[in-house]
Design a protein around this motif. Structure first.
Motif, PDB file in Angstrom:
ATOM      1  N   GLU A   1      13.488   2.188   3.300  1.00  0.00           N
ATOM      2  CA  GLU A   1      12.276   3.006   3.277  1.00  0.00           C
ATOM      3  C   GLU A   1      11.049   2.109   3.379  1.00  0.00           C
ATOM      4  N   MET A   2      10.273   2.345   4.428  1.00  0.00           N
ATOM      5  CA  MET A   2       9.037   1.586   4.643  1.00  0.00           C
ATOM      6  C   MET A   2       7.846   2.506   4.407  1.00  0.00           C
ATOM      7  N   PHE A   3       7.084   2.206   3.362  1.00  0.00           N
ATOM      8  CA  PHE A   3       5.874   2.968   3.063  1.00  0.00           C
ATOM      9  C   PHE A   3       4.674   2.181   3.584  1.00  0.00           C
ATOM     10  N   LEU A   4       3.821   2.844   4.370  1.00  0.00           N
ATOM     11  CA  LEU A   4       2.634   2.184   4.915  1.00  0.00           C
ATOM     12  C   LEU A   4       1.407   3.033   4.646  1.00  0.00           C
ATOM     13  N   ALA A   5       0.276   2.362   4.423  1.00  0.00           N
ATOM     14  CA  ALA A   5      -0.988   3.102   4.317  1.00  0.00           C
ATOM     15  C   ALA A   5      -2.134   2.217   4.771  1.00  0.00           C
ATOM     16  N   GLU A   6      -3.121   2.889   5.342  1.00  0.00           N
ATOM     17  CA  GLU A   6      -4.391   2.227   5.651  1.00  0.00           C
ATOM     18  C   GLU A   6      -5.481   3.128   5.085  1.00  0.00           C
ATOM     19  N   ARG A   7      -6.514   2.539   4.497  1.00  0.00           N
ATOM     20  CA  ARG A   7      -7.568   3.350   3.876  1.00  0.00           C
ATOM     21  C   ARG A   7      -8.124   4.384   4.862  1.00  0.00           C
ATOM     22  N   GLY A   8      -8.108   5.631   4.447  1.00  0.00           N
ATOM     23  CA  GLY A   8      -8.672   6.698   5.282  1.00  0.00           C
ATOM     24  C   GLY A   8      -7.748   7.205   6.379  1.00  0.00           C
ATOM     25  N   GLN A   9      -6.551   6.611   6.485  1.00  0.00           N
ATOM     26  CA  GLN A   9      -5.665   6.989   7.599  1.00  0.00           C
ATOM     27  C   GLN A   9      -4.366   7.640   7.136  1.00  0.00           C
ATOM     28  N   GLY A  10      -4.244   7.931   5.855  1.00  0.00           N
ATOM     29  CA  GLY A  10      -3.041   8.600   5.362  1.00  0.00           C
ATOM     30  C   GLY A  10      -1.941   7.621   4.993  1.00  0.00           C
ATOM     31  N   ALA A  11      -0.875   8.181   4.430  1.00  0.00           N
ATOM     32  CA  ALA A  11       0.282   7.370   4.008  1.00  0.00           C
ATOM     33  C   ALA A  11       1.519   7.876   4.724  1.00  0.00           C
ATOM     34  N   TYR A  12       2.405   6.945   5.023  1.00  0.00           N
ATOM     35  CA  TYR A  12       3.591   7.269   5.827  1.00  0.00           C
ATOM     36  C   TYR A  12       4.837   6.640   5.222  1.00  0.00           C
ATOM     37  N   MET A  13       5.966   7.345   5.358  1.00  0.00           N
ATOM     38  CA  MET A  13       7.256   6.727   5.053  1.00  0.00           C
ATOM     39  C   MET A  13       8.119   6.820   6.302  1.00  0.00           C
ATOM     40  N   ASN A  14       8.569   5.681   6.775  1.00  0.00           N
ATOM     41  CA  ASN A  14       9.352   5.624   8.021  1.00  0.00           C
ATOM     42  C   ASN A  14       8.721   6.468   9.126  1.00  0.00           C
ATOM     43  N   GLY A  15       7.400   6.353   9.229  1.00  0.00           N
ATOM     44  CA  GLY A  15       6.684   7.010  10.329  1.00  0.00           C
ATOM     45  C   GLY A  15       6.288   8.455  10.069  1.00  0.00           C
ATOM     46  N   GLU A  16       6.753   9.043   8.970  1.00  0.00           N
ATOM     47  CA  GLU A  16       6.409  10.441   8.665  1.00  0.00           C
ATOM     48  C   GLU A  16       5.316  10.477   7.609  1.00  0.00           C
TER      49      GLU A  16
END
Ligand code: IPD
Ligand code: CA
Length: 261
Positions: free
Chosen positions: A124-139
């Motif tokens: 599971e890869m969790f990514l976030a950028e300020r103001g751009q939302g949060a994603y897990m495996n691209g969702e």
């Protein structure tokens, strides 16, 4: 999202692969650190060295703060600063429980800017950028809307601070009386990402270090959640802090102040 986050993602993924190489290895080179039950394995150091070297190549002008080194520069307020926990859930890692995560947070002029948390066991890869939302495996991910009576929560406590155990027990008791159920995974990073993904409703701990909370709390905020210290103040990344990380469905801290202090 900015391309930079995908470069950070690659580094987090590779770091997770290094963790997997150690899977089921009995002796992971465990050493004791300062405090009660505070261990480090040779992989914590290896993974951090890898991440630090790659991040330096990626953003040469950036500063770096990692869990597995003594020095902490006072660099949080200017330019780019990476704050890294190479393996969050080190005790789980040492015990082959497969519940640990890589955590890479990036601050820009003192504000949370980007985050990558990777759990290689669940892929599971969790990514976030300020103001751009949060994603897990691209969702795109969002917190749940459940309130305290329906909530599953986790109240952590590293074993390191013996003086905080009683307070943690009281906090846990307060919430367990009122909530639906609890879980304790043993990695604040995984648990706060689980709040972000809407799997549990809140996570709280009396003292977390900046590398525990620098990345996952941005993921949570971008997923619609909220993080503060136990006084309701924003986290400032200047040092250890109490952390309430929640789906923001209600004021969970108000119960804490009423009942357990
Ligand atoms: C610890 C874990 C644990 C939390 C501790 C942290 P580490 O990090 O996140 O769940 O309760 O406060 O220090 O030592 O495994 O990197
Ligand atoms: Ca940690």
């Amino acid at each position: 999202m900015n391309e930079l986050i995908y470069e950070i993602e690659k580094i987090a993924r590779k770091a997770g692969e290094i963790m997997l190489e150690a899977k089921n290895e009995k002796n992971k080179g465990i050493e004791m650190k300062e405090g009660v039950g505070n261990i480090v394995t040779k992989y914590d150091k290896l993974v951090q060295e890898y991440i630090e070297a790659e991040l330096k190549k990626l953003l040469p002008e950036s500063h770096f703060i990692g869990e597995e080194e003594d020095m902490q520069e006072d660099v949080l307020q200017r330019g780019y600063t990476f704050i890294v926990d190479p393996i969050d859930g080190t005790a789980n890692f040492a015990r082959n429980l497969n519940l640990s995560s890589v955590s890479i947070g990036l601050l820009k002029d003192g504000e949370q800017y980007m985050a990558a948390c990777y759990n290689p066991y669940r892929e599971e890869m969790f990514l976030a950028e300020r103001g751009q939302g949060a994603y897990m495996n691209g969702e795109r991910i969002h917190v749940s809307k459940k309130k305290l009576d329906q909530a599953v929560f986790s109240a952590g406590s590293g074993p390191y601070y013996a003086e905080l155990r009683e307070k943690t027990i009281n906090m846990f008791a307060t919430y367990f009386r009122l909530a639906n159920d609890y879980r304790r995974i043993g990695s604040a990073v995984i648990e706060i990402c689980d709040v972000a993904a809407g799997r549990i409703e809140f996570y709280c701990e009396e003292r977390l270090q900046i590398w525990d909370y620098a990345a996952c709390t941005l993921i949570l905020k971008e997923a619609g959640g909220k993080t503060t210290d136990f006084e309701g103040r924003p986290l400032n990344f200047r040092g250890p802090s109490s952390v309430m990380a929640s789906n923001d469905a209600e004021d969970y801290l108000s119960y804490l102040h009423e009942e357990s202090l």
